[in-house]
Design a protein around this motif. Sequence first.
Motif, PDB file in Angstrom:
ATOM      1  N   PRO A 100     -43.124 -58.014  -1.224  1.00  0.00           N
ATOM      2  CA  PRO A 100     -43.734 -57.307  -2.366  1.00  0.00           C
ATOM      3  C   PRO A 100     -43.909 -55.818  -2.117  1.00  0.00           C
ATOM      4  O   PRO A 100     -43.672 -55.007  -3.024  1.00  0.00           O
ATOM      5  CB  PRO A 100     -45.090 -58.013  -2.527  1.00  0.00           C
ATOM      6  N   TYR A 101     -44.330 -55.448  -0.909  1.00  0.00           N
ATOM      7  CA  TYR A 101     -44.483 -54.030  -0.598  1.00  0.00           C
ATOM      8  C   TYR A 101     -43.148 -53.297  -0.702  1.00  0.00           C
ATOM      9  O   TYR A 101     -43.049 -52.218  -1.293  1.00  0.00           O
ATOM     10  CB  TYR A 101     -45.068 -53.862   0.809  1.00  0.00           C
ATOM     11  N   CYS A 102     -42.099 -53.894  -0.121  1.00  0.00           N
ATOM     12  CA  CYS A 102     -40.793 -53.235  -0.127  1.00  0.00           C
ATOM     13  C   CYS A 102     -40.253 -53.079  -1.545  1.00  0.00           C
ATOM     14  O   CYS A 102     -39.700 -52.027  -1.898  1.00  0.00           O
ATOM     15  CB  CYS A 102     -39.803 -54.020   0.736  1.00  0.00           C
ATOM     16  N   LEU A 103     -40.408 -54.115  -2.353  1.00  0.00           N
ATOM     17  CA  LEU A 103     -39.951 -54.030  -3.743  1.00  0.00           C
ATOM     18  C   LEU A 103     -40.727 -52.956  -4.504  1.00  0.00           C
ATOM     19  O   LEU A 103     -40.143 -52.194  -5.291  1.00  0.00           O
ATOM     20  CB  LEU A 103     -40.116 -55.384  -4.428  1.00  0.00           C
ATOM     21  N   SER A 104     -42.016 -52.884  -4.259  1.00  0.00           N
ATOM     22  CA  SER A 104     -42.836 -51.864  -4.915  1.00  0.00           C
ATOM     23  C   SER A 104     -42.432 -50.466  -4.477  1.00  0.00           C
ATOM     24  O   SER A 104     -42.404 -49.529  -5.276  1.00  0.00           O
ATOM     25  CB  SER A 104     -44.313 -52.108  -4.607  1.00  0.00           C
ATOM     26  N   GLN A 105     -42.134 -50.322  -3.200  1.00  0.00           N
ATOM     27  CA  GLN A 105     -41.727 -49.013  -2.677  1.00  0.00           C
ATOM     28  C   GLN A 105     -40.406 -48.554  -3.290  1.00  0.00           C
ATOM     29  O   GLN A 105     -40.247 -47.383  -3.653  1.00  0.00           O
ATOM     30  CB  GLN A 105     -41.626 -49.094  -1.153  1.00  0.00           C
ATOM     31  N   VAL A 106     -39.461 -49.472  -3.411  1.00  0.00           N
ATOM     32  CA  VAL A 106     -38.172 -49.127  -4.018  1.00  0.00           C
ATOM     33  C   VAL A 106     -38.351 -48.782  -5.496  1.00  0.00           C
ATOM     34  O   VAL A 106     -37.777 -47.814  -6.000  1.00  0.00           O
ATOM     35  CB  VAL A 106     -37.161 -50.282  -3.847  1.00  0.00           C
ATOM     36  N   LEU A 107     -39.167 -49.576  -6.192  1.00  0.00           N
ATOM     37  CA  LEU A 107     -39.417 -49.322  -7.603  1.00  0.00           C
ATOM     38  C   LEU A 107     -40.093 -47.976  -7.810  1.00  0.00           C
ATOM     39  O   LEU A 107     -39.758 -47.219  -8.731  1.00  0.00           O
ATOM     40  CB  LEU A 107     -40.273 -50.444  -8.191  1.00  0.00           C
ATOM     41  N   GLY A 108     -41.065 -47.667  -6.961  1.00  0.00           N
ATOM     42  CA  GLY A 108     -41.735 -46.379  -7.060  1.00  0.00           C
ATOM     43  C   GLY A 108     -40.786 -45.222  -6.851  1.00  0.00           C
ATOM     44  O   GLY A 108     -40.844 -44.211  -7.568  1.00  0.00           O
ATOM     45  N   ALA A 109     -39.883 -45.355  -5.865  1.00  0.00           N
ATOM     46  CA  ALA A 109     -38.902 -44.303  -5.616  1.00  0.00           C
ATOM     47  C   ALA A 109     -37.936 -44.164  -6.782  1.00  0.00           C
ATOM     48  O   ALA A 109     -37.522 -43.054  -7.140  1.00  0.00           O
ATOM     49  CB  ALA A 109     -38.135 -44.609  -4.324  1.00  0.00           C
ATOM     50  N   TYR A 110     -37.573 -45.290  -7.393  1.00  0.00           N
ATOM     51  CA  TYR A 110     -36.674 -45.260  -8.553  1.00  0.00           C
ATOM     52  C   TYR A 110     -37.326 -44.525  -9.726  1.00  0.00           C
ATOM     53  O   TYR A 110     -36.714 -43.665 -10.366  1.00  0.00           O
ATOM     54  CB  TYR A 110     -36.311 -46.682  -8.952  1.00  0.00           C
TER      55      TYR A 110
END
Length: 303
Positions: free
Chosen positions: A104-114
């Motif tokens: 979940p953290y990694c997905l959130s981090q990628v989404l935030g960067a996107y």
Amino acid sequence: MEGFFSCSPEVKNVSLYFSCLLWVFSHSLCPLLSAVKLFGCSAAAQVKTSRETKGQFLSVNMAFSVGVMSAMYLTKNISGAHFNPAVTLSFCVLGQVPWGKLVPYCLSQVLGAYLASGLVYMVYYDAIMEFSGGVLTVYGPNETASIFATYPSEYMTLGRSFLDQVVGTGMLMLCILCLEEKRNTPAPSELIPAIVAVIVLGISMSMSANCGAAINPARDLGPRLLTLTAGWGTEVFTCYNYWFWVPLVAPLIGGVIGTFIYLFFIHWHLPDPDPPESLSSLSTISDKIKHFVISISQSLHFD
């Protein structure tokens, strides 16, 4: 009253869905609001599209560092200031972050960067189109893909690029793990974000010529997905012999390697704390690893 407040399984499922959605949104919006990518990519767009008349290479490095510091101050009590999957993975290995939070953290981090990259694209859309002549490419003197994601220099081989990212991320973990070490020289907690920003600045100033010093899979994948969907096309993934996987995989390995280097050569050689209750989770997990290594060495010796 009990019947009034009770809800059907369908409503509970919808409530759970929106709770999960809110969690992901909040954890992905934090990097956006903290401007990790907003600072860095905005500076890159300004420098690139102005042909270095409104900033230089150092401007981008400093902007990313300010973004890191801002993100840590803004999100420390929300997600623990986790916006780098390599750092999150390393803390999972140390036992400081539950493994269940890794994905979940990694997905959130990628989404935030996107999302942050998308906002930069909208802000600098006119400048990017004027600079590129309306042709969004990865190669050539008017390429603009490097505003968002990282790409290797033409002289770099795939193996050297991988090593570059492993070393850079390893240095990052090696330097930040000591900041809260009570048995060494811990930094004041309120200054840790600023110190981490200086560490990132040092790495980006000294190790970005080869591959752009991504040292963060989310920092690279999120913007790369943005360029894929914004008009640059699949070339952002196929260019340089499908190089895109290097800043995704190498930082994860480099972070774990840097973590074990810190344990082997620093953490295990520090004086033991006086009160047993002062042992941290880092000490607990490192002691387990240390005893495991000692048992293996002893068994090899007896064999």
